[in-house]
Write a protein that holds these residues in place. Structure first.
Motif, PDB file in Angstrom:
ATOM      1  N   UNK B 301       0.785  -1.242   0.000  1.00 52.10           N
ATOM      2  CA  UNK B 301       0.000   0.000   0.000  1.00 52.10           C
ATOM      3  C   UNK B 301       0.807   1.277   0.000  1.00 52.10           C
ATOM      4  N   UNK B 302       2.133   1.161   0.039  1.00 55.85           N
ATOM      5  CA  UNK B 302       2.943   2.379   0.032  1.00 55.85           C
ATOM      6  C   UNK B 302       4.070   2.251  -0.993  1.00 55.85           C
ATOM      7  N   UNK B 303       4.747   3.381  -1.230  1.00 49.74           N
ATOM      8  CA  UNK B 303       5.798   3.434  -2.236  1.00 49.74           C
ATOM      9  C   UNK B 303       7.126   3.730  -1.538  1.00 49.74           C
ATOM     10  N   UNK B 304       8.178   3.096  -2.024  1.00 49.04           N
ATOM     11  CA  UNK B 304       9.464   3.106  -1.330  1.00 49.04           C
ATOM     12  C   UNK B 304      10.190   4.429  -1.243  1.00 49.04           C
ATOM     13  N   UNK B 305      10.101   5.246  -2.296  1.00 52.98           N
ATOM     14  CA  UNK B 305      10.870   6.493  -2.267  1.00 52.98           C
ATOM     15  C   UNK B 305      10.378   7.417  -1.159  1.00 52.98           C
ATOM     16  N   UNK B 310      11.063   9.995   4.196  1.00 50.35           N
ATOM     17  CA  UNK B 310      10.541  10.280   5.529  1.00 50.35           C
ATOM     18  C   UNK B 310      11.412   9.638   6.605  1.00 50.35           C
ATOM     19  N   UNK B 311      11.919   8.440   6.319  1.00 52.53           N
ATOM     20  CA  UNK B 311      12.809   7.792   7.292  1.00 52.53           C
ATOM     21  C   UNK B 311      14.078   8.622   7.459  1.00 52.53           C
ATOM     22  N   UNK B 315      15.956  10.398  10.731  1.00 52.93           N
ATOM     23  CA  UNK B 315      17.298   9.961  11.114  1.00 52.93           C
ATOM     24  C   UNK B 315      17.660   8.542  10.730  1.00 52.93           C
ATOM     25  N   UNK B 316      16.866   7.911   9.889  1.00 48.53           N
ATOM     26  CA  UNK B 316      17.198   6.542   9.488  1.00 48.53           C
ATOM     27  C   UNK B 316      17.544   6.509   8.000  1.00 48.53           C
ATOM     28  N   UNK B 317      18.791   6.160   7.698  1.00 49.03           N
ATOM     29  CA  UNK B 317      19.238   6.115   6.320  1.00 49.03           C
ATOM     30  C   UNK B 317      19.204   4.676   5.830  1.00 49.03           C
ATOM     31  N   UNK B 369       9.910   3.227  11.787  1.00 47.41           N
ATOM     32  CA  UNK B 369       9.416   2.594  10.550  1.00 47.41           C
ATOM     33  C   UNK B 369       7.900   2.369  10.597  1.00 47.41           C
ATOM     34  N   UNK B 370       7.368   1.758  11.677  1.00 48.07           N
ATOM     35  CA  UNK B 370       5.907   1.571  11.690  1.00 48.07           C
ATOM     36  C   UNK B 370       5.143   2.891  11.624  1.00 48.07           C
TER      37      UNK B 370
END
Lengths: 147, 395
Positions: B301-305, B310-311, B315-317, B369-370
């Motif tokens: 239901x979502x797209x990776x880019x 947003x991650x 602060x999450x690369x 992430x969640x």
């Protein structure tokens, strides 16, 4: 160098007009899951004025930002002004999009036009079909990404 | 908190690797091909490095060829085996559907020259079996090339078994071990590997340097023509600082392999367990035979880019096999090869850990992430359709 302008990031992270309008005057959906972006626009129209607009988007940050900006640009405007909204105007309002993300602004323009077409159809309002030519999104996507 | 969780893309250099490079910029800067003492000092360092790399892989020093990285090593290994095979009328190559592009594109080039390529199916268990290789081998097969471990989904292939199958059939076996070297135990002789590619920057070494191991007796074809460096098989003045950094990083990785594997695997498993709680998600890759640091998920239901951006803001690369991160129409060929359909493959996330990551960082990832997945689902028309029954859940 950042991928996107500050404006794109602002509209991506704080999108305006997210949501659904129940019993909307017109609903338009464009794109497909294969391409990786789908945009859905809901319009509430009273006396030819867009009194409310909401969107839902599955896709890139630039697709979400384009929907948000496009909805801001037509909110409170007449349906004629909304019909005149171009993808170029959306991209410019976002201080530009990277070349390979420009199709996101095209989606925004088309989603709005689709929603207006839905409104015209529902209300038996005659319109020029030439204004609603739809792009083949696989083709567009392949063009901008140089498949 | 800033969490770097993209170690499959590249790693932070270790201090031992940085320190090992420094003398070779300003003190020992001679050209190893020069006859004078400065050149000979550099030559000694180069040959010492070669012996040390060989020791880490379980081969002889003369079987190590330094390259500019993993891609060059892959290109040279495959082209060499193809040229050697063609001389004997053998023009069939076996590989897998989820190889790195350094391998796949080289194979495409050979196909245009008349070679026939069999890509083994990886949809069963997100891996291949030695049996698949055995069944694909033909009298005219000149090369089996399979990655050691997959860069996107972390599956570790049964390399020793594939090596045994190839040895029995008399077919040269190359493995792109870019994701494996320094992270899991490798012994090229014991595993019957004939050629192996590695890249320094994947194990805390410098970028722009790698190596090709090629068993004695297998003839190499030059990819880069020129001087007589690397026993005439790879022209160009050697990147000595890079090579010295690489060998220091490799020895450091090998010396601490067991403890790093245990630590990183524990972090990985915590991440996998946590992310598995996200509804309508699925782990990509072999759940058992898996790189210690690889966590790969698809979220429906979502797209990776948009997920990655947003991650990053939180602060999450991380990384994604989504379309257009690579500039192409389709999501990653790896996700498609394991049977993920487009709709789902677009919503992929790869987190790749190293021994520099901490449990606090994993907790931070599990917190954000969640949140981000749920935020994006709430603005996604696909998710609404799934929830209202207009679309059917795939995951």
């Amino acid at each position: 160098m950042a991928l996107y302008s500050e404006k794109v990031m602002d509209h991506f992270t704080n999108p305006r007009n997210v949501g659904v309008i129940e019993n909307a005057s017109g609903v338009g959906e464009v794109g497909n899951a294969k391409c990786g972006d789908i945009m859905k626009i809901y319009l509430q129209i009273e006396n030819e004025i867009i009194v409310d607009v909401k969107f839902e988007t599955f896709g890139y940050g630039s697709a979400i930002a384009s929907s948000s900006m496009a909805t801001e640009m037509i909110k409170g405007k007449s349906i004629h002004e909304a019909m005149a909204l171009t993808n170029k105007a959306v991209a410019e309002a976002l201080d530009g999009l990277p070349a390979h993300k420009l199709h996101c602004s095209v989606l925004a323009e088309e989603a709005i036009k689709n929603a207006l077409k839905d409104y015209f159809d529902k209300n038996n309002i005659p319109y020029d079909h030439e204004q609603f030519k739809e792009t083949d999104h696989d083709d567009l996507h392949a063009q901008v990404h140089g498949e | 908190m800033q969490v770097y969780a993209d170690n499959a893309a590249t790693t932070r250099m270790s201090q031992v690797a940085v320190d090992a490079m420094m003398p070779y910029f300003t003190n020992v800067y001679g050209n190893p091909s020069s006859l004078h003492s400065a050149g000979q000092e550099a030559k000694e360092a180069l040959e010492d490095a070669r012996a040390r790399v060989a020791k880490c892989l379980g081969c002889e020093p003369r079987e190590i060829y330094f390259t500019s990285g993993g891609s060059e090593a892959d290109n040279q290994a495959i082209i060499s085996a193809a040229r050697f095979g063609a001389r004997k009328g053998k023009k069939h190559i076996i590989s897998t559907a989820f190889e790195h592009h350094a391998v796949l594109h080289t194979l495409n080039k050979l196909e245009k020259e008349g070679f026939e390529v069999t890509l083994l199916d990886v949809s069963q268990g997100h891996n291949i079996t030695a049996q698949q290789v055995r069944e694909a081998i033909r009298p005219d097969t000149c090369l089996v090339t399979t990655m050691y471990a997959n860069n996107e989904i972390g599956s570790v292939l049964p390399i020793a078994e594939i090596g045994a199958v190839c040895k029995a059939a008399g077919v040269p076996f190359h493995t792109d071990a870019v994701q494996a070297v320094g992270h899991i135990h490798i012994d090229v002789k014991a595993q019957n590997i004939d050629m192996l590619s590695l890249s320094a920057h994947k194990f805390h070494g410098p970028k722009g340097v790698g190596a090709l191991y090629c068993r004695r007796g297998l003839p190499l074809t030059n990819v880069i023509e020129g001087g007589a460096q690397e026993r005439g098989k790879r022209a160009g003045t050697e990147n000595l600082p890079g090579i010295m950094g690489m060998v220091a990083a490799l020895e450091d990785a090998v010396a601490h392999l067991d403890e790093n594997m245990a630590r990183v695997t524990a972090l990985r498993d915590k991440l996998i367990a946590g992310l598995s709680q996200v509804p309508h998600s699925a782990l990509n890759g072999d759940p058992v035979n898996r790189l210690p640091g690889n966590v790969s998920f698809c979220f429906e239901g979502i797209e990776g880019e948009s997920l990655l951006l947003l991650l990053d803001m939180k602060g999450v690369q991380a990384s994604s096999g989504s379309a257009c991160t690579s500039g192409s129409l389709d999501p990653s060929h790896v996700l498609l090869a394991i049977g993920r359909v487009h709709d789902v493959a677009h919503g992929s996330l790869r987190l790749s850990l190293s021994e520099y990551n901490t449990e606090e960082e994993v907790d931070h990832i599990l917190e954000v992430v969640p949140q981000v997945v749920s935020y994006l689902r709430n603005i996604s028309p696909v998710w609404r359709d799934l929830q209202t029954g207009k679309r059917t859940y795939i995951l």
